[in-house]
Design a protein around this motif. Structure first.
Motif, PDB file in Angstrom:
ATOM      1  N   GLU A  24       4.971 -14.136   2.012  1.00 15.99           N
ATOM      2  CA  GLU A  24       5.494 -15.072   1.006  1.00 15.99           C
ATOM      3  C   GLU A  24       5.449 -14.391  -0.362  1.00 15.99           C
ATOM      4  O   GLU A  24       4.590 -13.537  -0.585  1.00 15.99           O
ATOM      5  N   GLY A  25       6.309 -14.795  -1.265  1.00  9.36           N
ATOM      6  CA  GLY A  25       6.273 -14.311  -2.658  1.00  9.36           C
ATOM      7  C   GLY A  25       6.226 -12.796  -2.740  1.00  9.36           C
ATOM      8  O   GLY A  25       7.097 -12.097  -2.225  1.00  9.36           O
ATOM      9  N   SER A  26       5.136 -12.282  -3.381  1.00  7.35           N
ATOM     10  CA  SER A  26       5.014 -10.836  -3.585  1.00  7.35           C
ATOM     11  C   SER A  26       4.285 -10.147  -2.428  1.00  7.35           C
ATOM     12  O   SER A  26       3.953  -8.962  -2.523  1.00  7.35           O
ATOM     13  N   GLU A  27       4.024 -10.868  -1.360  1.00  7.52           N
ATOM     14  CA  GLU A  27       3.222 -10.298  -0.259  1.00  7.52           C
ATOM     15  C   GLU A  27       3.998  -9.282   0.565  1.00  7.52           C
ATOM     16  O   GLU A  27       5.217  -9.362   0.711  1.00  7.52           O
ATOM     17  N   VAL A  81       8.525  -7.720   3.938  1.00  7.77           N
ATOM     18  CA  VAL A  81       8.165  -8.009   2.548  1.00  7.77           C
ATOM     19  C   VAL A  81       8.623  -9.407   2.156  1.00  7.77           C
ATOM     20  O   VAL A  81       9.615  -9.920   2.674  1.00  7.77           O
ATOM     21  N   GLY A  82       7.873 -10.013   1.218  1.00  4.68           N
ATOM     22  CA  GLY A  82       8.226 -11.327   0.701  1.00  4.68           C
ATOM     23  C   GLY A  82       9.430 -11.238  -0.233  1.00  4.68           C
ATOM     24  O   GLY A  82       9.828 -10.145  -0.647  1.00  4.68           O
ATOM     25  N   PRO A  83       9.991 -12.378  -0.620  1.00  7.44           N
ATOM     26  CA  PRO A  83      11.222 -12.401  -1.429  1.00  7.44           C
ATOM     27  C   PRO A  83      11.051 -11.817  -2.832  1.00  7.44           C
ATOM     28  O   PRO A  83      12.041 -11.410  -3.436  1.00  7.44           O
ATOM     29  N   ASP A  84       9.809 -11.763  -3.365  1.00  7.08           N
ATOM     30  CA  ASP A  84       9.621 -11.261  -4.733  1.00  7.08           C
ATOM     31  C   ASP A  84       9.271  -9.775  -4.796  1.00  7.08           C
ATOM     32  O   ASP A  84       8.944  -9.256  -5.865  1.00  7.08           O
ATOM     33  N   VAL A  85       9.292  -9.096  -3.649  1.00  2.23           N
ATOM     34  CA  VAL A  85       8.936  -7.671  -3.644  1.00  2.23           C
ATOM     35  C   VAL A  85      10.186  -6.854  -3.977  1.00  2.23           C
ATOM     36  O   VAL A  85      11.241  -7.091  -3.393  1.00  2.23           O
ATOM     37  N   GLN A 134      -1.955  -5.857  12.103  1.00  4.34           N
ATOM     38  CA  GLN A 134      -1.252  -6.217  10.873  1.00  4.34           C
ATOM     39  C   GLN A 134      -2.235  -6.619   9.775  1.00  4.34           C
ATOM     40  O   GLN A 134      -3.287  -7.191  10.060  1.00  4.34           O
ATOM     41  N   VAL A 135      -1.851  -6.321   8.538  1.00  8.26           N
ATOM     42  CA  VAL A 135      -2.650  -6.781   7.403  1.00  8.26           C
ATOM     43  C   VAL A 135      -1.707  -7.277   6.309  1.00  8.26           C
ATOM     44  O   VAL A 135      -0.617  -6.739   6.129  1.00  8.26           O
ATOM     45  N   ARG A 136      -2.159  -8.330   5.613  1.00  6.03           N
ATOM     46  CA  ARG A 136      -1.356  -8.930   4.542  1.00  6.03           C
ATOM     47  C   ARG A 136      -1.845  -8.392   3.199  1.00  6.03           C
ATOM     48  O   ARG A 136      -3.018  -8.551   2.843  1.00  6.03           O
ATOM     49  N   VAL A 137      -0.949  -7.744   2.437  1.00  2.67           N
ATOM     50  CA  VAL A 137      -1.293  -7.194   1.124  1.00  2.67           C
ATOM     51  C   VAL A 137      -0.592  -8.059   0.073  1.00  2.67           C
ATOM     52  O   VAL A 137       0.616  -8.284   0.160  1.00  2.67           O
ATOM     53  N   PRO A 138      -1.341  -8.566  -0.944  1.00  2.00           N
ATOM     54  CA  PRO A 138      -0.759  -9.547  -1.864  1.00  2.00           C
ATOM     55  C   PRO A 138       0.279  -8.989  -2.826  1.00  2.00           C
ATOM     56  O   PRO A 138       1.105  -9.745  -3.332  1.00  2.00           O
ATOM     57  N   HIS A 139       0.245  -7.661  -3.119  1.00  2.00           N
ATOM     58  CA  HIS A 139       1.155  -7.134  -4.144  1.00  2.00           C
ATOM     59  C   HIS A 139       1.357  -5.635  -3.941  1.00  2.00           C
ATOM     60  O   HIS A 139       0.438  -4.945  -3.505  1.00  2.00           O
ATOM     61  N   GLU A 140       2.523  -5.167  -4.340  1.00  2.00           N
ATOM     62  CA  GLU A 140       2.834  -3.736  -4.167  1.00  2.00           C
ATOM     63  C   GLU A 140       1.960  -2.818  -5.028  1.00  2.00           C
ATOM     64  O   GLU A 140       1.851  -1.631  -4.748  1.00  2.00           O
ATOM     65  N   ARG A 141       1.310  -3.354  -6.099  1.00  2.79           N
ATOM     66  CA  ARG A 141       0.502  -2.474  -6.942  1.00  2.79           C
ATOM     67  C   ARG A 141      -0.704  -1.911  -6.189  1.00  2.79           C
ATOM     68  O   ARG A 141      -1.346  -0.974  -6.645  1.00  2.79           O
ATOM     69  N   TYR A 142      -1.025  -2.487  -5.040  1.00  2.00           N
ATOM     70  CA  TYR A 142      -2.171  -2.012  -4.254  1.00  2.00           C
ATOM     71  C   TYR A 142      -1.803  -0.879  -3.293  1.00  2.00           C
ATOM     72  O   TYR A 142      -2.677  -0.389  -2.576  1.00  2.00           O
ATOM     73  N   LEU A 143      -0.523  -0.486  -3.261  1.00  2.00           N
ATOM     74  CA  LEU A 143      -0.090   0.518  -2.274  1.00  2.00           C
ATOM     75  C   LEU A 143      -0.019   1.914  -2.892  1.00  2.00           C
ATOM     76  O   LEU A 143       0.607   2.103  -3.936  1.00  2.00           O
ATOM     77  N   PHE A 144      -0.652   2.874  -2.238  1.00  4.40           N
ATOM     78  CA  PHE A 144      -0.644   4.264  -2.705  1.00  4.40           C
ATOM     79  C   PHE A 144      -0.171   5.171  -1.567  1.00  4.40           C
ATOM     80  O   PHE A 144      -0.846   5.269  -0.538  1.00  4.40           O
ATOM     81  N   PRO A 145       1.001   5.834  -1.740  1.00  5.02           N
ATOM     82  CA  PRO A 145       1.491   6.699  -0.668  1.00  5.02           C
ATOM     83  C   PRO A 145       0.548   7.884  -0.442  1.00  5.02           C
ATOM     84  O   PRO A 145       0.008   8.444  -1.407  1.00  5.02           O
TER      85      PRO A 145
END
Ligand SMILES: [Zn+2]
Ligand SMILES: [Zn+2]
Length: 351
Positions: A24-27, A81-85, A134-145
């Motif tokens: 949902e949202g930014s998830e 991805v959620g609609p706000d990503v 599976q894991v739910r991440v609340p926002h893309e700022r937490y992702l590091f390639p």
């Protein structure tokens, strides 16, 4: 999705099959490739921490809801991805996830210190984590390639690596003056040996009661590895450092280790307590004043520190921790081996 859950504190994890997650949202819903097994997961499975003086911190009383999926060291790929990503996220990359998520709105979160947020949503602690497909991440700022790093080598950076880095930052100004004393050569201590070098510090002196872990520390580049249970451990440490130590980092946090660290520490020195083994502080109050020492804690690390760590690790080729991989349904076996102290480096689940 398939996961391993804590259904009752103090009992083994139980496998469960659930509906796939919907974002949902930014998830962002991620497919988990690797999930590090941290020592603190043992405390979660057991339901609390020993605070010493007969007191206990209970996760149940703190409102942890069961069933719970542990796992706060995820490497994963984007599934949905959620609609706000934003649409430009690279879906072909493997990402290490910053798990110490806060509310995102308070002053601390805005400074990037989400690990100190008063309403934390830490993955695998307050919300479901990575012992799962599976894991739910609340926002893309937490992702590091992680580039071409192996998922099992990158996973431990999320807790073990970040916790170590943040602790070392607190004595960074001392690292090139005198060898730091690192107590405990488990996942954190071993990681610290490589990071001290990458941060420009002198090879550290490592203390551990386990000969196999002492050898692993020497192999990782420690200047010396000392048996903390030896009667003359303090003298050996001072000799190996070349003077009374100015910087001690206790990655165990037990009464015996923190006592040894305190007694070693020279005047005006700093001891950082990181480990959460438990117990009560054994320091002589008078000596805290007379030696004018700083005793301070360190708990995971901030989002900016995580960014620095990832830059350091990718640019300075910090050696990876030795890892032992397990499949997801062997999570209990991995935790049990950790209880027995039989893991050199890090156990990592590969869902
Ligand atoms: Zn951890
Ligand atoms: Zn916050």
């Amino acid at each position: 999705m398939h996961c391993q859950c804590v259904v009752k504190f103090g009992t083994p994890l139980v496998p469960e099959d659930r509906e796939d997650m919907v974002p949902e949202g930014s998830e962002i819903i991620m497919d988990v490739l690797a999930a590090g097994v941290c020592h603190s997961d043992l405390h979660i499975r057991d339901g609390g921490y020993d605070l010493g003086h007969g007191e206990r911190l209970s996760f149940e009383e703190r409102g942890m809801h069961l069933p719970h999926i542990m796992g706060h060291e995820p490497v994963a790929r984007i599934a949905r991805v959620g609609p706000d990503v934003p649409g430009d996220l690279n879906r072909d990359a493997n990402y290490l996830v910053y798990p110490w998520n806060g509310c995102g709105d308070c002053d601390l979160c805005r400074e990037g210190k989400e690990n100190f947020c008063a309403t934390p949503r830490f993955l695998g602690v307050h919300v479901d984590g990575a012992y799962s497909t599976q894991v739910r991440v609340p926002h893309e700022r937490y992702l590091f390639p992680i580039g071409d790093m192996a998922p099992e080598h990158a996973a431990p950076l999320a807790c073990s690596g970040l916790t170590t880095y943040s602790a070392l930052k607190k004595v960074e100004h001392l690292l090139d003056r005198t060898p730091a004393v690192l107590i405990g050569a488990g996942g954190l201590g071993l990681m610290a040996v490589g990071l001290v070098k990458a941060m420009g510090g002198l090879p550290p002196v490592v203390v551990d009661i386990d000969p196999a872990k002492r050898q692993a520390a020497l192999d990782a580049g420690a200047a010396a590895a000392i048996d903390g249970a030896a009667l003359d451990a303090q003298d050996q440490i001072t000799k190996a450092v070349g003077k009374t130590p100015e910087a001690v980092v206790d990655f165990v946090g037990a009464e015996a280790t923190t006592k040894l660290g305190f007694e070693c520490l020279g005047k005006d020195g700093t001891m950082v307590v990181v480990g959460l083994f438990g117990g009560a502080s054994p320091w002589q109050l008078v000596m805290i004043a007379i030696k004018s020492v700083t005793i301070r804690g360190s708990y995971m690390g901030s989002l900016p520190e995580f960014r620095e760590l990832m830059e350091l690790v990718t640019s300075k080729s910090v050696p990876s921790l030795p890892t032992i991989t397990f499949d997801l349904d062997s999570a209990n076996a991995a935790l049990d081996r950790l209880v027995e102290g039989k893991i050199v480096g890090r156990a990592v689940l590969m869902p």
